[in-house]
Design a protein around this motif. Structure first.
Motif, PDB file in Angstrom:
ATOM      1  N   ASP A   1      21.624  14.072 -19.396  1.00 40.26           N
ATOM      2  CA  ASP A   1      20.369  13.258 -18.977  1.00 40.26           C
ATOM      3  C   ASP A   1      20.848  12.154 -18.040  1.00 40.26           C
ATOM      4  N   GLY A   2      22.314  12.080 -17.881  1.00 34.26           N
ATOM      5  CA  GLY A   2      22.597  11.012 -16.847  1.00 34.26           C
ATOM      6  C   GLY A   2      24.357  10.515 -17.471  1.00 34.26           C
ATOM      7  N   PRO A   3      24.998   9.594 -16.939  1.00 37.66           N
ATOM      8  CA  PRO A   3      26.224   9.189 -17.284  1.00 37.66           C
ATOM      9  C   PRO A   3      26.356   8.744 -18.687  1.00 37.66           C
ATOM     10  N   GLU A   4      25.108   8.191 -19.076  1.00 38.11           N
ATOM     11  CA  GLU A   4      25.243   7.500 -20.498  1.00 38.11           C
ATOM     12  C   GLU A   4      24.911   8.597 -21.461  1.00 38.11           C
ATOM     13  N   ASP A   5      24.767   9.797 -20.999  1.00 39.45           N
ATOM     14  CA  ASP A   5      24.261  10.761 -22.113  1.00 39.45           C
ATOM     15  C   ASP A   5      25.563  10.935 -23.304  1.00 39.45           C
ATOM     16  N   PRO A   6      25.289  10.755 -24.494  1.00 39.30           N
ATOM     17  CA  PRO A   6      26.370  10.898 -25.359  1.00 39.30           C
ATOM     18  C   PRO A   6      26.921  12.277 -25.663  1.00 39.30           C
ATOM     19  N   ASN A   7      26.152  13.307 -24.940  1.00 43.93           N
ATOM     20  CA  ASN A   7      26.772  14.767 -25.149  1.00 43.93           C
ATOM     21  C   ASN A   7      27.697  14.899 -24.084  1.00 43.93           C
ATOM     22  N   TYR A   8      27.681  13.970 -23.061  1.00 47.28           N
ATOM     23  CA  TYR A   8      28.478  14.205 -21.814  1.00 47.28           C
ATOM     24  C   TYR A   8      29.888  13.527 -22.158  1.00 47.28           C
ATOM     25  N   VAL A   9      30.847  14.557 -21.919  1.00 48.09           N
ATOM     26  CA  VAL A   9      32.400  14.095 -22.049  1.00 48.09           C
ATOM     27  C   VAL A   9      33.381  14.910 -21.241  1.00 48.09           C
TER      28      VAL A   9
ATOM     29  N   SER B   1      24.410  17.270  -9.801  1.00 46.48           N
ATOM     30  CA  SER B   1      24.215  18.613 -10.194  1.00 46.48           C
ATOM     31  C   SER B   1      24.370  18.662 -11.743  1.00 46.48           C
ATOM     32  N   PHE B   2      24.925  17.679 -12.529  1.00 50.47           N
ATOM     33  CA  PHE B   2      25.217  17.700 -13.897  1.00 50.47           C
ATOM     34  C   PHE B   2      23.830  17.546 -14.743  1.00 50.47           C
ATOM     35  N   LYS B   3      22.858  16.852 -13.893  1.00 52.73           N
ATOM     36  CA  LYS B   3      21.562  16.851 -14.637  1.00 52.73           C
ATOM     37  C   LYS B   3      20.848  18.175 -15.007  1.00 52.73           C
ATOM     38  N   LYS B   4      21.627  19.311 -14.818  1.00 52.21           N
ATOM     39  CA  LYS B   4      21.081  20.595 -15.537  1.00 52.21           C
ATOM     40  C   LYS B   4      21.479  20.539 -17.001  1.00 52.21           C
TER      41      LYS B   4
END
Length: 140
Positions: free
Chosen positions: A108-116, A102-105
């Motif tokens: 881009d994925g677990p490697e996305d640098p904006n995902y913390v 559901s985070f794909k909204k």
């Protein structure tokens, strides 16, 4: 209730409720929003984008508050109020561990640098509305 029993009850409430309210400090005032929480032995983690207000607010003031447990059942719901501090955690292990499709909204994925993650270390946890019992407090 012993601190050990209290800790056990707190862990159950936190484990049973993933959606709660996170409050940060913005211009010396509370700023609240709903978030999804994961936990590991009372340390809470909530995913966010690195370029958000809450990240900026925590950089200026690490104090946070979290409410978890209250749902649609009304006045009889037991819930926890957590006071603590937060840091930004961009651990790749953590990002993979808690990744949800559901985070794909937002990412881009677990490697996305904006995902913390905001990592919240509780200092005090209070159990409220516990079937008529007085407020219980767990100090960590």
């Amino acid at each position: 209730m012993s601190q050990q029993d209290l800790k056990k009850q707190v862990k159950k409430i936190i484990s049973d409720h993933r959606t709660g309210v996170l409050s940060t400090v913005e211009n010396n005032k509370p700023h609240s929003r709903y978030m999804t929480f994961y936990n590991e032995d009372l340390t809470l983690f909530t995913p966010t984008q690195v370029d958000t207000e809450k990240v900026d607010e925590i950089a200026k003031n690490k104090s946070v508050s979290v409410l978890l447990g209250y749902e649609d059942k009304g006045l009889s719901d037991t819930y926890v109020e957590i006071s603590g501090t937060s840091i930004i955690n961009d651990s790749q292990h953590l990002k993979k561990q808690f990744w949800d499709e559901s985070f794909k909204k937002w990412f881009d994925g677990p490697e996305d640098p904006n995902y913390v993650f905001l990592e919240i270390q509780p200092e005090t946890i209070r159990i409220l509305n516990n079937h008529g019992e007085p407020l219980q407090e767990l100090n960590l």
